[in-house]
Write an enzyme that holds these catalytic residues in place. Structure first.
Site, PDB file in Angstrom:
ATOM      1  N   ASP A 153       3.267   1.988  -0.910  1.00 23.35           N
ATOM      2  CA  ASP A 153       2.050   1.116  -0.766  1.00 23.35           C
ATOM      3  C   ASP A 153       2.526   0.374   0.991  1.00 23.35           C
ATOM      4  O   ASP A 153       2.011  -0.571   1.101  1.00 23.35           O
ATOM      5  CB  ASP A 153       2.532  -0.289  -1.621  1.00 23.35           C
ATOM      6  CG  ASP A 153       2.661   0.203  -2.816  1.00 23.35           C
ATOM      7  OD1 ASP A 153       1.428   0.855  -3.383  1.00 23.35           O
ATOM      8  OD2 ASP A 153       3.478  -0.346  -3.850  1.00 23.35           O
TER       9      ASP A 153
ATOM     10  N   HIS B  27      -3.868   5.490  -2.536  1.00 25.50           N
ATOM     11  CA  HIS B  27      -4.271   5.063  -1.193  1.00 25.50           C
ATOM     12  C   HIS B  27      -5.459   4.450  -1.021  1.00 25.50           C
ATOM     13  O   HIS B  27      -6.394   5.072  -1.515  1.00 25.50           O
ATOM     14  CB  HIS B  27      -3.953   6.693  -0.371  1.00 25.50           C
ATOM     15  CG  HIS B  27      -2.935   7.023  -0.223  1.00 25.50           C
ATOM     16  ND1 HIS B  27      -2.562   8.285   0.182  1.00 25.50           N
ATOM     17  CD2 HIS B  27      -1.362   6.638  -0.556  1.00 25.50           C
ATOM     18  CE1 HIS B  27      -1.123   8.537   0.262  1.00 25.50           C
ATOM     19  NE2 HIS B  27      -0.739   7.626  -0.290  1.00 25.50           N
TER      20      HIS B  27
ATOM     21  N   THR C 144       4.743   4.554 -13.727  1.00 30.34           N
ATOM     22  CA  THR C 144       3.376   4.249 -13.902  1.00 30.34           C
ATOM     23  C   THR C 144       2.760   4.777 -15.195  1.00 30.34           C
ATOM     24  O   THR C 144       1.601   4.278 -15.386  1.00 30.34           O
ATOM     25  CB  THR C 144       2.437   4.977 -12.843  1.00 30.34           C
ATOM     26  OG1 THR C 144       2.491   6.385 -12.943  1.00 30.34           O
ATOM     27  CG2 THR C 144       2.912   4.506 -11.428  1.00 30.34           C
TER      28      THR C 144
ATOM     29  N   SER D  35      -1.245  -1.192  12.775  1.00 22.81           N
ATOM     30  CA  SER D  35      -2.436  -1.720  11.908  1.00 22.81           C
ATOM     31  C   SER D  35      -2.674  -3.192  11.978  1.00 22.81           C
ATOM     32  O   SER D  35      -1.967  -3.865  11.419  1.00 22.81           O
ATOM     33  CB  SER D  35      -2.513  -0.914  10.744  1.00 22.81           C
ATOM     34  OG  SER D  35      -3.681  -1.513   9.984  1.00 22.81           O
TER      35      SER D  35
END
Length: 446
Positions: free
Chosen positions: A22, A50, A141, A429
């Protein structure tokens, strides 16, 4: 006699997560794809998530490489990926509805092991069995990733290439299903999976998959030799690697950069630059040790700020992510096992408005000081983080695209990360948007 190629070979970049997944890999892969002709997934399955934001529109991808959002770029699913055909076509159809051409640009290795319905059933039943028995859940998951890799390692997996031969597929499936139904019903007390249903669905998918089946290894080697730049897109993160992560709270594949070679069928000499993606703080989904974890559920705390401002919910599961301070000692371990060439720091803007920031530089473990994350969950559980305190900043960094436009305190924070980890920061970012990226050194030119 010396062979001299007539065309210069392309340059290749590997993108890996350096924490527990993540980290924002999808955005950076999409951004770097502007300079590449092919994007490759080399491990994991549809447990990856993503998120890309392009022109304000959010797209979530789980299995298809993020390069699919760039017209004309070829996308490859390598042999190291475990493939759910059902989820693949669900994703393809969603992209096609949005006007994205997929099938003519996607190549899938015939050597990919298949994820079939009984794999997910095993995954879910095992977690329930652990919980019922009082054992800690792994935090999977529930997508069947682990059981599919188990079949691969046990040399009994059904692979994409088996779909081309219905009789062979049926015989292998029956044998495999007998084994797994025995475990499901006799040990895990879960319902059996029906052969006819699984077989019929697999044969439907076979016809749709055939045009995309390929010798991905050969295609990648040929393309690179002819001058194509390739981008290898890692899933999950280094601390979820089955060998180098916080075992047993890990995924079932190797997430580190070295696996890009094995999981795509290329030589390690084709991996030219390794870009480690790391958040400006830490997050983790599911169970397992997390030395710098904060209280992220109580309003008006730093942890709550990170959780809410950072929108920290899993793309694949929707589960809330645990949040904590940046861990440079953890990043040292990631740098070591990946051989990082440079870092990209994501979500710097989430730290806006926090008056004081803490950065973990090491741990106290059983009376001793260590400056790198130990191996093994038990030791990590006993680690007490050692923090440095740095000033925060009040100015917004959202959308900043030039390093000298960042607040002085933000620059100091980033510089300290470089000093402690010994890895240069090459990209930053400042929002989920594709264009909100600061480039200090281009991985394709480094």
């Amino acid at each position: 006699m010396t062979y001299k190629p007539t065309v210069a070979a392309g340059r290749n970049v590997v993108v890996v997560g350096t924490q527990w997944g993540d980290e924002g890999k999808g955005k950076l892969v999409d951004w770097l794809t502007e300079m590449s002709q092919g994007v490759v997934r080399f491990q994991g399955g549809h447990n990856a998530g993503h998120t890309l934001v392009i022109n304000g529109i959010k797209t979530a991808l789980h299995l298809i490489p993020s390069g699919i959002m760039r017209p004309g770029v070829k996308c490859y699913i390598g042999n190291g990926v475990v493939l759910s055909a059902a989820k693949l076509f669900e994703e393809i159809e969603g992209l096609e509805k949005a006007g994205v051409e997929v099938r003519s640009r996607l190549r899938i290795s015939e050597a990919c092991p298949l994820i079939l319905p009984f794999h997910a059933a095993l995954d879910i039943a095992r977690e329930a069995y652990r919980e019922k028995g009082g054992t800690a859940r792994i935090g999977t998951t529930g997508r069947g990733i682990g059981p599919a890799y188990e079949d691969k390692i046990a040399r009994r997996a059904l692979r994409v290439q088996d779909l081309k031969y219905p009789e062979r597929f049926a015989a292998k499936l029956r044998e495999l299903l007998d084994l797994h139904n025995f475990v499901l019903t006799g040990y895990l007390h879960a319902p059996a999976i029906d052969f006819d249903t699984v077989y019929a669905e697999a044969m439907r998918h076979a016809e749709l998959l055939k045009p995309m089946m390929a010798d991905v290894s050969r295609e990648l080697n040929d393309a690179n030799r002819e001058g194509a730049n390739l981008l290898f897109e890692g899933a999950q993160g280094t601390l979820l690697d089955v060998d180098h992560g916080t075992y047993p709270y890990v995924t079932s594949s190797n997430c580190v950069a070295g696996n890009a070679a094995a999981g795509a069928g290329v030589g390690p000499g084709m991996l030219h630059y390794i870009l480690g993606i790391t958040k400006a703080y830490c997050t983790r989904v599911g169970g397992g040790p997390f030395p710098t974890e904060l209280d992220w559920e109580t309003p008006d705390t730093v942890g709550y700020h990170l959780s809410t401002v950072g929108a920290e919910k899993g793309v694949t599961t929707g589960r809330s992510r645990r949040c904590g301070w940046f861990d440079a000692a953890l990043l040292k371990r990631s740098a070591q096992v990946n051989g990082l060439s440079g870092l990209c720091i994501t979500k710097l803007d989430v730290l806006d408005g926090i008056a004081e920031l803490k950065l973990c530089t090491g741990y106290e473990l059983d009376g001793h000081i260590t400056d790198i994350l130990p191996m093994g969950a038990e030791d990590i559980e006993r680690c007490k983080p050692i923090y440095e305190t740095l000033p925060g900043w009040s100015q917004s960094t959202v959308g900043v695209t030039q390093y000298d436009q960042l607040p002085a305190a933000a620059q100091k924070y980033l510089h300290r990360i470089e000093e402690v980890t010994g890895v240069p920061i090459d990209m930053i970012s400042t929002s989920p948007d594709r264009d909100h990226t600061i480039l200090l050194r281009n991985p394709y030119a480094a």
